[in-house]
Every structure is written in C-alpha cells, then in structure tokens.
Enzyme design. Structure first.
Site, mmCIF file in Angstrom:
data_model
loop_
_atom_site.group_PDB
_atom_site.id
_atom_site.type_symbol
_atom_site.label_atom_id
_atom_site.label_comp_id
_atom_site.label_asym_id
_atom_site.label_seq_id
_atom_site.Cartn_x
_atom_site.Cartn_y
_atom_site.Cartn_z
ATOM 1 N N TYR A 1 -32.664 90.429 0.476
ATOM 2 C CA TYR A 1 -32.282 90.570 1.887
ATOM 3 C C TYR A 1 -32.628 89.260 2.610
ATOM 4 O O TYR A 1 -33.480 88.498 2.147
ATOM 5 C CB TYR A 1 -33.051 91.768 2.476
ATOM 6 C CG TYR A 1 -32.737 92.077 3.906
ATOM 7 C CD1 TYR A 1 -31.504 92.620 4.267
ATOM 8 C CD2 TYR A 1 -33.666 91.820 4.910
ATOM 9 C CE1 TYR A 1 -31.214 92.899 5.594
ATOM 10 C CE2 TYR A 1 -33.382 92.100 6.233
ATOM 11 C CZ TYR A 1 -32.155 92.636 6.567
ATOM 12 O OH TYR A 1 -31.861 92.904 7.876
ATOM 13 N N ASN B 1 -34.427 88.085 4.925
ATOM 14 C CA ASN B 1 -35.772 87.562 5.227
ATOM 15 C C ASN B 1 -36.764 87.736 4.077
ATOM 16 O O ASN B 1 -37.964 87.546 4.265
ATOM 17 C CB ASN B 1 -36.323 88.192 6.508
ATOM 18 C CG ASN B 1 -36.716 89.645 6.323
ATOM 19 O OD1 ASN B 1 -36.499 90.227 5.266
ATOM 20 N ND2 ASN B 1 -37.287 90.233 7.338
ATOM 21 N N LYS B 2 -36.294 88.060 2.884
ATOM 22 C CA LYS B 2 -37.229 88.222 1.761
ATOM 23 C C LYS B 2 -37.525 86.855 1.117
ATOM 24 O O LYS B 2 -36.978 85.840 1.521
ATOM 25 C CB LYS B 2 -36.664 89.230 0.758
ATOM 26 C CG LYS B 2 -36.484 90.642 1.348
ATOM 27 C CD LYS B 2 -37.802 91.372 1.595
ATOM 28 C CE LYS B 2 -37.698 92.564 2.524
ATOM 29 N NZ LYS B 2 -37.088 93.752 1.959
ATOM 30 N N CYS B 3 -38.414 86.857 0.101
ATOM 31 C CA CYS B 3 -38.942 85.590 -0.437
ATOM 32 C C CYS B 3 -37.848 84.641 -0.902
ATOM 33 O O CYS B 3 -37.930 83.438 -0.680
ATOM 34 C CB CYS B 3 -39.903 85.866 -1.584
ATOM 35 S SG CYS B 3 -41.401 86.702 -1.066
ATOM 36 N N ALA C 1 -39.974 94.443 -3.493
ATOM 37 C CA ALA C 1 -39.112 93.809 -2.487
ATOM 38 C C ALA C 1 -39.810 92.645 -1.782
ATOM 39 O O ALA C 1 -39.149 91.748 -1.270
ATOM 40 C CB ALA C 1 -38.659 94.851 -1.456
#
Ligand SMILES: *Cc1c(COP(=O)(O)O)cnc(C)c1O
Length: 405
Positions: A199, A201-203, A169
């Site tokens: 999601y 705020n993920k990379c 994740a």
C-alpha cells in the site's frame, strides 16, 4: 504542511521501470511480476512468493489455502487494522480477539496461550458464540514493524496443532532472533504463510499490492490458482508463446493478481528496501533521542532481539501528566503543520464487532487502555533532519503548554 504524515519515496528508477513496462506491451501479470516474486522470496528467505493486488487479498488466500471453513475460529489481535479480522469473516468463520502485550502492543503470546487453553477446555472466552467450529489458525501482526515473539507463537501453533499466519504488512525488512547468540531471522521466514503490503504508505510500495510467502509448495500453488479465477497453474502464460490456450477452472477463485505495472514499481522499491529502511531508522533515532526526556510521552521501544522496520512511530501520551486529551494534542500538531495518525482503535471496540459478538471494551484491557493515548508521529524515508527537529520541538512545546493542573 511543514511535516506531512507520510510521503512516498519514488525515485527515477521506479519511474523508468514503469515506462519500460508500458512500452513493453505487457501490462498485467507477466515477466515483471514473476521477477518481483523471485526476488522478494529471496529477500525474505522464503521458498515461494505469490504477488497479489493487496495484503488483504494475501490474508484471504492464506486462510483459504489452509482450509478455513464456516464457523472455524481464527485468533487475531484486537489491536490491528480492519483487514486482519475481516478476512476471517469472508468465510463466515469467527475471529477470536486476543489482547496486546503492553511493551510492544503486539499480540500477547501469554494471552494467546490462555485463550487457546480456555477454548480447548470449553471455558468461556469473550465474544465466542455458543455454536462454533475448531480453532484453525492465528494471525499475529508485527505492529509498527517490530516482530512478535515468533518462537512462542510457533510453539503454540505446534502444541495446539493450528496454522501460524503472520500479518507482516508493517515489515520490510524486520528481523528477530531467539537470543543474543542466535541467527537473525527475517519476517517472511518464520510462519506457515506471511503476508506483506505494498500500500502507498507501507515500507515499500507498488501503489496497491501485496505478497504471500511460504516454504510450502502446496500452499503456494493453491494461493496462485485462487488468485486468478481458480484457473489451473500458470494460466497467465496462456497468451504467451510458451503458454497454451487451454486452461481448466479447478475452483471458484478470485481476481487478486498483481499487474506488471505495479510489479515494475515493486522491483525497484525492493532494490531500495535496505536504503529506505536506513532512512526510517535515522528518523526513528532522531525522534527517540529528541523526545527521550519528555516524561509526558512514552516512546516506542525496539527490543534487544528484534530489528524494527520502523514503519510507524506510535507514541503514547501519559494523559495523567497532561492537561489535554489525544484529540486536542492532534489538533495542536495540525495547527503547527504536522501530520499524524492513530494506529488503531482496537477492533473489539468497533460497532460491527460489538454488535456481532457482544464485546465490551474491558474484555481486552491493554488494548483498550492504549487506544486513547496513541498518536502516530510522521516517519518516512524522505523526512529531513530539519523536519525531525520540528516534530521534536513542537511536541515538546505542546507538552510544556498543557501541563496537568
Ligand atoms: C495496511 C495493512 C493491511 C492491509 O494491507 P492492504 O495492502 O492495504 O490490503 C493489513 N494489515 C495491517 C496490519 C495493515 O497495516
């Protein structure tokens, strides 16, 4: 907020692609999702990719695909987000927690080996109920964006004949190699199934979304079928010219498919994944260099045989050198206009797992000791050099004003 904890980096190209998708008349899983899957698989070096509406869904389907049943054991780091362990409980299977490794805070391969050996011998293992099934899998997590010691986990998976699923994740991209002369391997190419999160705020992001990747066609097929009500293969095509009106339900599946609207964002984010990574690396360098000589703070390290994706920048306070605790430190950051977060309270210390399995904090000393010291500082592609400077200055100022007396 002078420096928010995170803001997503959405360019005009994502916006245009979403508009094009909306105008196309095809909103749910369709051509853009297919293309996103193909390009994602290629990017991480996997044969198959199944786009889903979250990483949690990906982890759930991964466990389903390898045949997890009630009572089975799945090794999971205690130092992770709720999702990694809750998916095990979806099957009424049992998550067996493993401690973190002190340098990286990733799942410790040595502790994993001790746990697997103890289970094999029938020795006592913390949290284990008296009645349980066999060990079927483990799910190491690439904490913060730095890959675990993949070679050792693969060797353990082989030796104990269990599946290796990776919770990726936090990575995109991230790489590891066996030694200085060996080729780099991407997260997504090293496990039986690897699960990614999109999601907010993920990379890379699609708002909400996830991807399960694998080299095994049987696992990919099963996850695809189970992602859409257990309908026979490629059921989404049934409304297109090339599709058929006929489908069969082969299992009671789930509703985990990704929309084309989300895939539109994902396609453009994936094109920018390397550029976004360069920006996060820039921020990580600025923070690391700025805070290098602050003895009250332990910085995250990038191991020599890893390329960190820098999703998180978790520092550990040296509380023995400070006159304040973590909560007060975070309050000071907030007062100075800096957002922060904490990743994470170890799962074995949460009420559900304490009540259900009787864990105590000391069962996993590394994770338990790290927890009160952790603060995740802001890191995101749009963070300016000036904002990096503000974070460095404020952290130094807090530390200077609160020495241990
Ligand atoms: C964010 C996260 C997840 C869950 O991802 P979703 O896409 O929100 O389901 C799983 N594991 C870890 C380690 C995470 O940080």
């Amino acid at each position: 907020m002078r420096v928010p904890f995170f803001t997503p980096d959405i360019s005009e190209s994502e916006i245009q692609e979403v508009v094009d998708c909306l105008r196309s008349g095809w909103l749910t899983t369709g051509p853009r999702t297919k293309q996103f899957e193909e390009r994602f698989a290629e990017y991480v070096g996997a044969k198959y990719a199944v786009a889903l509406n979250s990483c949690t869904a990906a982890l759930h389907l991964a466990l389903e695909a390898i045949g997890i049943e009630r009572g089975d054991l799945v090794l999971v780091p205690t130092f992770t987000f709720a999702a990694t362990a809750e998916v095990v409980r979806y099957f009424d299977a049992i998550p067996v927690f493993v401690d973190a490794e002190p340098t990286t805070l990733c799942m410790d391969p040595e502790a994993t080996e001790r746990c697997l050996t103890a289970l094999q011998r029938g020795d006592k293992v913390p949290g284990l109920p008296s009645e349980h099934g066999p060990v079927k899998a483990m799910i190491p997590v690439h904490y913060g964006g730095q890959m675990v010691d993949v070679d050792r986990f693969r060797a353990l998976a082989q030796r104990f004949d269990i599946a290796l699923l990776e919770d990726a994740a936090h990575t995109l991209p991230a790489y590891c190699r066996s030694n200085a002369g060996a080729p780099w391997r991407s997260a997504g190419s090293t496990a039986d199934i690897t699960c990614f999160s999109f999601y907010a705020n993920k990379c890379i992001t699609t708002g909400e979304g996830g991807m399960a990747v694998t080299d095994r066609q049987d696992l990919a097929d099963r996850m695809r079928v189970m992602s859409l009500h257990g309908m026979s293969k490629d059921a989404w095509k049934r409304f297109t010219a090339s599709g058929s009106w006929y489908y069969e339900i082969v299992a009671p599946g789930f509703k985990y498919n990704l929309t084309d609207i989300a895939a539109a964002i994902g396609l453009k984010q994936l094109e920018r994944a390397n550029a976004l990574w360069q920006e996060r690396r820039r921020v990580a360098s600025a923070l690391s260099e700025g805070l290098l000589d602050v003895p009250e703070i332990e910085l995250p390290v990038e191991l020599s045989d890893r390329q960190h994706s820098w999703h998180l920048f978790p520092i550990r306070l040296r509380l023995e050198k400070l006159g304040i605790d973590r909560a007060a430190f975070i309050e000071e950051l907030k007062a100075a206009g800096i957002g922060s977060s904490v990743h994470w309270m170890p799962l074995h210390m949460h009420p559900y797992y304490v009540d259900t399995y009787g864990y105590s904090a000391e069962d996993f000393p590394v994770a338990a000791a790290a927890w009160p010291r952790l603060v995740s500082l802001p890191i995101f592609p749009l963070m300016t050099a000036e904002q990096c400077g503000i974070v460095v200055d404020v952290v130094k100022d807090i530390v200077r004003r609160h020495p241990r007396r």
